[in-house]
Design an enzyme around this catalytic site. Structure first.
Site, mmCIF file in Angstrom:
data_model
loop_
_atom_site.group_PDB
_atom_site.id
_atom_site.type_symbol
_atom_site.label_atom_id
_atom_site.label_comp_id
_atom_site.label_asym_id
_atom_site.label_seq_id
_atom_site.Cartn_x
_atom_site.Cartn_y
_atom_site.Cartn_z
ATOM 1 N N THR C 95 35.137 48.504 40.682
ATOM 2 C CA THR C 95 36.377 47.490 41.219
ATOM 3 C C THR C 95 37.702 47.767 40.787
ATOM 4 O O THR C 95 37.919 47.443 40.381
ATOM 5 C CB THR C 95 35.384 46.493 41.736
ATOM 6 N N LYS C 170 33.616 47.102 49.446
ATOM 7 C CA LYS C 170 33.090 46.398 47.801
ATOM 8 C C LYS C 170 34.352 45.206 48.521
ATOM 9 O O LYS C 170 33.971 43.500 48.453
ATOM 10 C CB LYS C 170 34.004 47.209 47.151
ATOM 11 N N LYS C 239 41.303 37.868 40.527
ATOM 12 C CA LYS C 239 42.234 38.473 39.645
ATOM 13 C C LYS C 239 41.368 40.139 40.462
ATOM 14 O O LYS C 239 41.933 41.274 40.581
ATOM 15 C CB LYS C 239 41.580 38.889 38.220
#
Lengths: 293, 293, 293, 293
Positions: C95, C170, C239
């Protein structure tokens, strides 16, 4: 005092000129410096000298910097021929992130010293030495640079001993401006759709509890639709100020929903009007959302 | 001028006293009127007469009303012995909904006439005849009541010919106050977590672009945590002002995200602190969300 | 196929095991690799080989990476012994930011090739080869790595030819999850204060239009107050996902007020509960704001 | 069972028909009833009888009502020839405010009894007796009307003993729908500007954790831009649902920032597109704010 000044944009060259005028021994440098460029030439004529590198400009007691953003400050400090190891006290006048200010305090604190000194005011105020200066750092360091700050501003505010406190106040101040603009934009829009002219609302506000520059200056822009040419562009307001404050808020886990509103409206204004628009154009986003062309 | 005055709360009795003092022939009435109650007795001693019903008080040229909310105004106008059919011009000083102001304009416009006159200021300002008065209505009607408004205020603003325009400006003004409080609350919270004292931030603000009563008055409350006793309670700020403005915004399809933020923070403050708290306690909601006790 | 796999956290080691099981010739590497560490030992026993550097692992046809964040990916690609110039097609499973994905596409596109392949699912799903895989890149590259993606997931979605499109999907998916949690948190809170049990509301939702995993899984956490131990921590959700999406939205000038709401509630949850709390704890922020302990 | 049914709109007439079909003895009434109007004629042909007044329709064991809003329900209950004092148990199927439901529970509870029974589903589901019914009230009352609710729906959910609990669940459910639409609108917009087609994003969502009607049904409308003709208009969604929920949230001091976001986007959609637009058009507001035509 023997000082250096790095960064000769509209703000920087005006401040440097006032420092020369106040009798200081000023050495200048800027990234794209050409001794025949108008600001440099004018400063040299007034008595300033030109350095070949930032490090050379930082050979005196104090080195002041006024550049555009984090990257530019990083280049000056950490880049080749940078001022990291210079003996001079670094007085940073730029609008930068809290993170970078903290890093500079750490890295330069144990060398020549570091102070953040942020200014409120447009180029005209800089030229007239009428800036408001917000400063933070160790008291010794603040005392050392005080005469320089007095030479460029009408008033100096000390806000803490951690240098980044000054940057936080600067960002907070610009957030307060944007908040006042957002509030006026929403109030004027609902009033306008209810039959009240924007000017009439502004007159009541500034004639009562809201008799401050922020409402006069920006309220008139909203009343008169003066969004172009931009005094301060929406992308700058978004990237240099609101996003930096959002980062500081995120790092400290502070929810700031009003900051979220103004960031969204800045994005919307830029998406719809283009980048070359004043930051007050959040009002256009507010109006359009209400169906006002 | 021969006038009536309905509603003798702290604001109303102060305004009525100034009207008597200015030489007008004033007949008073209030829902819970007792001639021996302090405000009534004091007004009677100064020369006012007491009416038995609102309708009787409305027998002169102008009938002014200053009561708590929509319901109270509806009772005075449409209730038994109400002033609906009175010959007097109705000058409504209460904070009411746009809907009701529009309805009164419709119903009384074709009878004695209707004007909305909203005031900014606390009881002390009312007593000193230093209120700011925002008025809207037909110019004939405004001219007729102008001397009365001058007698209670330091300045009169005309904002339109549709009476509800004055109510909209009043609600917008209170929204502007709440917005300034919200902005200061968020800025002070992020600054505090970053090492800047609230007082230091406020000094910079009021020393620069934000030198207006709204920042001085409310900023000091935030700096000094003076949320009790309430000068103006959070539930009143929410129900009488922010919710009324939200209704006006809804009726006109005006999105007001900043209004949404302050309404949510008022709810949160009341949920967590109870009803007996000043409307500035939105700052407590902001701080708690950031983990500050 | 001869491939490399870099990053052996819980997700990575499970995916690597499935690749070995599917008959591929897998060379592994991780930053803190010790051949006797449980995941490495278990993989080696199953037939994997261990590389000394990322570059060595990238000696085959494809190099897959599954690490924690932008910094870790940058180290693997651009660091010493990195895979930048390797001949293998880089399939990035991490990610990461849209910016970094775009940069990798630029830099590796002209070398071995670059594809973003993002997965939805927790470690148990990874172990069972039941991940959902969202992939984007050139069709040749996608065809080449398709068998590998089939080996780790139950379904592969192609969402575009610009690799960062997969990262955006995503991040958007995780935003959709947070949005569903936020919506349930607000609805359950207003319902609870009005006398409806959270469980009763959830039963109606999942029994009608909302019969999907996102409501079952996260709704039950909210009903049962299972915020600890964290399945996915609030700071990671903030975050690694929400802030990355906010950056993408900022870069494209897309206002996302709902994203702003969930970011603020994540900050608030962390500020009040500490960092070791599940991302569903936004519900605690919502409840506290309403005065529910 | 001998029952009455008041309100013969598309939903009401379909439910009444199913009650007749289930063998109940149904007496109908509606405000604009004309025995020759299609719905009435069809019901009469199926065996229903027509009452001259609401009170007459409420002569049996149960009186069900399905009308448009608070005003219509108030007219039926408190108006002339209303059902306030009727001996029948009142089963209210309309979408009304929490306040009114509480008032009806108070006033009718001590007379014939009061139950709120709210339905999810469009007219086609009503015709097929496939509604979802959410009901709240005393258990005796719920048992008495259970066979009737079974006759109109596929499933009955009991959510509490305070009747307004059912209304709150209904409003919350519609808020959950709007929240899912808002989330998809924001995600699709940021994805679209980043190069991902809306359809591709929706396929990933519904193929993974979001495989529920709410995403299929409304996601396809967003993908295909089917905002006209309106299935459920934006003004109805705003006034009948979101504003009623906002009132309930305000009364309970529950901040609901996500509700604020959807209310603002509904206002914006109506302001820009006009009233005759589907409530999913919040997506148009989101897109426009991002500069997408």
């Amino acid at each position: 005092m023997k000082i250096g000044f790095v960064g000769l944009g509209r703000m920087g060259s005006a401040m440097a000129a006032n420092l020369v005028k106040a009798g200081h021994d000023v050495t200048i440098w800027s990234r794209s410096l050409d001794q025949s460029s108008p600001p440099a030439a004018s400063l040299v004529q007034a008595g300033a000298r030109v350095a070949a590198t930032p490090a050379e400009a930082a050979g005196g007691e104090v080195i002041m910097s006024s550049v555009s953003d984090d990257h530019a400050v990083e280049a000056i400090v950490y880049g080749e021929e940078g001022i990291l190891d210079a003996p001079a006290l670094h007085v940073s006048l730029s609008t930068i992130s809290i993170d970078l200010a903290d890093r500079l305090a750490r890295d330069q604190g144990s060398r020549g010293g570091y102070v953040s000194a942020c200014v409120f005011g447009r180029p005209a105020a800089a030229a007239a030495a009428k800036l408001f200066v917000v400063v933070a750092g160790g008291s010794n360091e603040l005392d050392r640079c005080e005469p320089l700050l007095q030479a460029i501003g009408q008033r100096v505010f000390r806000v803490g001993d951690r240098p980044s406190a000054a940057n936080l106040v600067k960002l907070s101040g610009n957030f307060m401006i944007m908040s006042a603009i957002e509030a006026m934009a929403e109030a004027m829009t609902v009033a306008e759709k209810g039959g009240v002219e924007r000017k009439a609302l502004l007159d009541v506000l500034t004639g009562t509890l809201f008799d401050a520059s922020v409402y006069h200056t920006y309220g008139e822009i909203l009343v008169e639709d003066r969004f172009k040419p931009a005094g301060f562009t929406a992308p700058l307001g978004l990237k240099e100020d609101m996003n930096l404050l959002d980062s500081a808020a995120a790092a400290n886990n502070v929810p700031m929903p009003l900051l979220g509103v103004v960031r969204d409206h800045l994005r919307s204004a830029i998406a719809q009007e283009g980048a070359d628009i004043d930051w007050t154009s959040v009002a256009l986003a507010v109006r359009r959302d209400a169906g006002l062309a």
